[in-house]
Design a protein around this motif. Structure first.
Motif, mmCIF file in Angstrom:
data_model
loop_
_atom_site.group_PDB
_atom_site.id
_atom_site.type_symbol
_atom_site.label_atom_id
_atom_site.label_comp_id
_atom_site.label_asym_id
_atom_site.label_seq_id
_atom_site.Cartn_x
_atom_site.Cartn_y
_atom_site.Cartn_z
ATOM 1 N N ALA A 122 0.831 -1.209 0.000
ATOM 2 C CA ALA A 122 0.000 0.000 0.000
ATOM 3 C C ALA A 122 0.864 1.257 0.000
ATOM 4 O O ALA A 122 0.546 2.249 -0.676
ATOM 5 C CB ALA A 122 -0.924 -0.023 1.218
ATOM 6 N N ARG A 123 1.970 1.239 0.764
ATOM 7 C CA ARG A 123 2.874 2.384 0.777
ATOM 8 C C ARG A 123 3.479 2.620 -0.607
ATOM 9 O O ARG A 123 3.649 3.772 -1.037
ATOM 10 C CB ARG A 123 3.990 2.147 1.791
ATOM 11 C CG ARG A 123 3.501 1.998 3.227
ATOM 12 C CD ARG A 123 3.279 3.310 3.900
ATOM 13 N NE ARG A 123 4.513 4.088 4.007
ATOM 14 C CZ ARG A 123 4.601 5.238 4.628
ATOM 15 N NH1 ARG A 123 3.508 5.784 5.186
ATOM 16 N NH2 ARG A 123 5.731 5.894 4.691
ATOM 17 N N MET A 124 3.787 1.522 -1.322
ATOM 18 C CA MET A 124 4.371 1.666 -2.653
ATOM 19 C C MET A 124 3.347 2.190 -3.652
ATOM 20 O O MET A 124 3.654 3.007 -4.511
ATOM 21 C CB MET A 124 4.922 0.313 -3.128
ATOM 22 C CG MET A 124 6.095 -0.207 -2.285
ATOM 23 S SD MET A 124 6.587 -1.884 -2.729
ATOM 24 C CE MET A 124 7.049 -1.640 -4.447
ATOM 25 N N LEU A 125 2.100 1.722 -3.510
ATOM 26 C CA LEU A 125 1.051 2.147 -4.440
ATOM 27 C C LEU A 125 0.566 3.567 -4.162
ATOM 28 O O LEU A 125 -0.097 4.178 -5.011
ATOM 29 C CB LEU A 125 -0.136 1.175 -4.367
ATOM 30 C CG LEU A 125 0.130 -0.245 -4.877
ATOM 31 C CD1 LEU A 125 -1.082 -1.135 -4.625
ATOM 32 C CD2 LEU A 125 0.475 -0.236 -6.367
ATOM 33 N N ALA A 126 0.880 4.099 -2.966
ATOM 34 C CA ALA A 126 0.411 5.443 -2.611
ATOM 35 C C ALA A 126 1.010 6.512 -3.505
ATOM 36 O O ALA A 126 0.493 7.645 -3.555
ATOM 37 C CB ALA A 126 0.744 5.718 -1.140
ATOM 38 N N TRP A 127 2.083 6.199 -4.189
ATOM 39 C CA TRP A 127 2.678 7.165 -5.106
ATOM 40 C C TRP A 127 1.848 7.343 -6.373
ATOM 41 O O TRP A 127 2.051 8.285 -7.130
ATOM 42 C CB TRP A 127 4.096 6.712 -5.481
ATOM 43 C CG TRP A 127 5.049 6.737 -4.331
ATOM 44 C CD1 TRP A 127 5.394 5.722 -3.512
ATOM 45 C CD2 TRP A 127 5.767 7.872 -3.862
ATOM 46 N NE1 TRP A 127 6.279 6.119 -2.549
ATOM 47 C CE2 TRP A 127 6.542 7.464 -2.754
ATOM 48 C CE3 TRP A 127 5.850 9.229 -4.263
ATOM 49 C CZ2 TRP A 127 7.377 8.312 -2.039
ATOM 50 C CZ3 TRP A 127 6.685 10.060 -3.549
ATOM 51 C CH2 TRP A 127 7.436 9.619 -2.458
ATOM 52 N N ILE A 128 0.911 6.429 -6.612
ATOM 53 C CA ILE A 128 0.063 6.521 -7.795
ATOM 54 C C ILE A 128 -1.076 7.499 -7.491
ATOM 55 O O ILE A 128 -1.731 7.396 -6.444
ATOM 56 C CB ILE A 128 -0.506 5.143 -8.169
ATOM 57 C CG1 ILE A 128 0.637 4.151 -8.477
ATOM 58 C CG2 ILE A 128 -1.443 5.252 -9.368
ATOM 59 C CD1 ILE A 128 0.178 2.748 -8.749
#
Length: 354
Positions: free
Chosen positions: A99-105
Motif C-alpha cells: 500500500a505504501r508503494m502504491l500510494a505514489w500513484i
C-alpha cells in the motif's frame, strides 16, 4: 520440489483458484468504502503474494504427516496455528508495504491508511487462507501417496508377470522332454530318418517356445504354430494313436493373447487324455470369432473309467489367472467333460496389433 511447481496443470489450477478469493477481497474492501481502484490495485497483487507465500504450507505438512493419535493431532494443530499466525502476519505486513508503494500513484494516496485500519481483518483472512492451504497440501500428499502406491503395485504386478513367464519358459514339461529323448534314442537305431526329423522338430519347438517366452503378448497365429510344432513331435512318438484336427478361422489368427497360453492346454490334452487311452484319439483345436470375441477350444477324449476331474487343475488355474489378468471380466475360461470328451474353452476380446 513442490508438486504444484512440478506440474503446469496443477499450478494453473491453483492460481486460478485464487481468482474468486481476489474477487472476495475486492468485495470486502468495497464494503468498507474503498474505491474500485483502491480495492482492485491491492486485492490482485495481494492474492498473488498469498498464492506464492502459502505454498510453504506443503513443506510443513510433509514434515508433519497425519497420524491416528489424538496427541499427534494436538501437536500438529499447534504447529499449524503458529505457522498460520506467522504467515498471515507476514502477509498483512507485505500488504501494508504494498500500500505504501502504491500510494505514489495518483488516486491511491489514502491506501496506506485504509490498509492500516484493515490489518486485523487481513490477518484473520490470512489465517483462514493458510489453514486452507494446509488442507490442500495434505490432499496433494495423499494423492501423491496413492499414485505412488498404484505405481508400485503396477511394478509388482509386472514383476509377477515376468516371473510367471520365466517360470513358463523353464517349465517345458519334463515328461514330454524325457519321452521325446527316449523316443529319439530308440528311433536312431531302427529309423534314422524319423529320428532326424524328430530331432529337427524338437529343436524348432524349443526355439519357438523360448522366442515366444520373451514377449508378454503374441498373436494367436504364433501360439498355434508352437502348438503345431509340439504336436508334430508327439505324433512321431504316439504314431497313429494321435490324430489332430485343426479348425481355425483366419479372422482369429491375429488376435492377441498372453504368451504361452495355449501350450499348457495342449500338453494337458496329451498327458491326461490321449496318453491314457490305449487306442489314442483325436485332439481338436478350434478358433473362431463371435461378436467381437475369440472363442478358442481344445478337445480331447477321456478314459471312460477314469474319475471325473474335480474343479480346475493347477495348469488350468494358471491359464485362467493369466487370461483374467489381461482381459478382466471380458474373458472367461470353461472346462467341461461331456460325452467322453474334455473341452476347455477360452473366450476373450478380439484385440490385434495396431
Amino acid at each position: 520440489m513442490h508438486p504444484l511447481l512440478a506440474s503446469r496443470a496443477r499450478l494453473g489450477a491453483y492460481l486460478l483458484g485464487w481468482a474468486p478469493i481476489a474477487l472476495l477481497l475486492t468485495g470486502i474492501a468495497r464494503s468498507q468504502g474503498w474505491t474500485w481502484a483502491e480495492a482492485a490495485c491491492l486485492a490482485l497483487p495481494l492474492c498473488l503474494l498469498a498464492s506464492l507465500l502459502f505454498l510453504s504450507a506443503w513443506f510443513l505438512c510433509r514434515a508433519l504427516p497425519l497420524g491416528r493419535s489424538i496427541e499427534g493431532l494436538g501437536a500438529h494443530g499447534a504447529a499449524w496455528g503458529m505457522a498460520a499466525i506467522l504467515m498471515s502476519g507476514l502477509w498483512a505486513g507485505l500488504a501494508w508495504i504494498l500500500a505504501r508503494m502504491l500510494a505514489w500513484i495518483p488516486g491511491l494516496e489514502a491506501l496506506p491508511q485504509r490498509v492500516g485500519s484493515a490489518l486485523p481483518v487481513l490477518t484473520g483472512l490470512g489465517i483462514l487462507l493458510y489453514l486452507a492451504s494446509v488442507a490442500l497440501s495434505y490432499l496433494m500428499l495423499a494423492q501423491d501417496r496413492a499414485i505412488e502406491a498404484e505405481r508400485k503395485g503396477a511394478e509388482l504386478q509386472l514383476l509377477a508377470q515376468e516371473s510367471e513367464l520365466k517360470a513358463l519358459r523353464a517349465q517345458l514339461n519334463p515328461h514330454f522332454l524325457f519321452n521325446s529323448l527316449n523316443s529319439l534314442s530308440a528311433l536312431t537305431a531302427v529309423d534314422p530318418v524319423r529320428a532326424r526329423e524328430m530331432c529337427v522338430l524338437l529343436s524348432d519347438f524349443l526355439r519357438r517356445s523360448l522366442g515366444l517366452g520373451e514377449r508378454r503378448l503374441v498373436a494367436l497365429r504364433e501360439e498355434l504354430e508352437l502348438a503345431r510344432a509340439y504336436l508334430a513331435i508327439e505324433q512321431i512318438r504316439f504314431g497313429a494313436r494321435l490324430q489332430v484336427l485343426w479348425t481355425v478361422e483366419a479372422a482369429a489368427e491375429p488376435a492377441l493373447l498372453p504368451t504361452l497360453l495355449l501350450q499348457p492346454l495342449v500338453e494337458n490334452a496329451i498327458k491326461h487324455g490321449i496318453a491314457a487311452l490305449p487306442e489314442g484319439g483325436t485332439l481338436s483345436v478350434a478358433a473362431e470369432v463371435l461378436e467381437g470375441h475369440v472363442v478358442l477350444k481344445v478337445d480331447n477324449p477321456l478314459d471312460a473309467d477314469s474319475p471325473a476331474p474335480q474343479g480346475l487343475g493347477l495348469g488350468l488355474r494358471q491359464v485362467r489367472q493369466r487370461l483374467l489378468g489381461r482381459f478382466g471380466s471380458r474373458a472367461r475360461l470353461e472346462a467341461v467333460v461331456q460325452d467322453g470328451l474334455h473341452r476347455v474353452t477360452l473366450v476373450f476380446p478380439l484385440e490385434v496389433e495396431p
